[in-house]
Design an enzyme around this catalytic site. Sequence first.
Site, PDB file in Angstrom:
ATOM      1  N   LYS A  36       0.835  -1.210   0.000  1.00  0.00           N
ATOM      2  CA  LYS A  36       0.000   0.000   0.000  1.00  0.00           C
ATOM      3  C   LYS A  36       0.868   1.258   0.000  1.00  0.00           C
ATOM      4  CE  LYS A  36      -3.377   2.866   0.205  1.00  0.00           C
ATOM      5  NZ  LYS A  36      -4.184   3.109   1.392  1.00  0.00           N
ATOM      6  N   LEU A  37       1.974   1.239   0.731  1.00  0.00           N
ATOM      7  CA  LEU A  37       2.859   2.398   0.727  1.00  0.00           C
ATOM      8  C   LEU A  37       3.463   2.612  -0.655  1.00  0.00           C
ATOM      9  CD1 LEU A  37       4.652   2.015   4.180  1.00  0.00           C
ATOM     10  CD2 LEU A  37       2.893   3.690   3.554  1.00  0.00           C
TER      11      LEU A  37
END
Length: 298
Positions: free
Chosen positions: A173-174
């Site tokens: 997600k980052l």
Amino acid sequence: MHTNHHIGWLGTGRLGTAMAARLLADGVALTVWNRTASKTAPLIELGATAAERASDLGRCDIVFTTVTSSPDLLAVTSGPAGLLRAQPTLRIVVDCSTVSAQAAAAVRAEAANRDIAFLSAPVSGNADMVAEGRASLIVSGAAEAFKTVEPHLRAITPSVTYCGTGGEALLTKLCHNLLLGMVSEALAEATTLAQKGGVAPSDFLDFIDGSVLGSTFIRHKGQAIRARNYEPTFTTENLRKDFDLGLAAARELEVPMPVAATTHQLIQTAIGHGYGKSDFAALYEMAARAAALSRTNR
């Protein structure tokens, strides 16, 4: 896909409310809690039950959490009145927040000590995209727990990807949000160049939308640039938080990210100019200002 699980939901901001509403529409029994109790009202109207305390969600089989930051996650799970200390003990915690790997690992370890499974399941997409069923979930944690929760995840959105047994989902997600910021800055700069050369932003963006570069994301951010409307779907401050976390992960893994590092400072510039609470599409305003495009000739 309806099941007999009793589901809890902790954190009913815009995103959490949209996700929880999808579960209610799927027919689950849902109990909700939020630090500001009034924010649970839309879900109560849809049939959810309000919990008085976060620890009351321990009566649920599965509890989803959507909080803003790593300290928030630690507080609502491991704190004195947190989920992991609830009696009776719940079975599975599904965290849909974007938090640090260290915070998630700490909660996962404490949960394991209490025989509670912990899944990281951060979401890509704002509340409107969730409501339309167009969000995407990336999930990691124990495979057996994932199989138990998967029907509920797919009720929230059809796009669900399982990527590992630990904290892999958070790194994924980052990486997603780093790319989000870099693409946004590139769009802002390219639009500004076209505009400085006499091409209306709407014409340039129409061209991009119909080209091989066209995408749902560019179309949405292009609409914000056209209207210069930065009503937030995701604030510049929240994007900075994810760049802080993403670049910290890159440093730990010894991965150079020069484009992301430069974008990080441009995000900081936008916040310094007062756009912290605005949508991060306001990066366009910074690019235009740097090119000496005044508000009157834009």
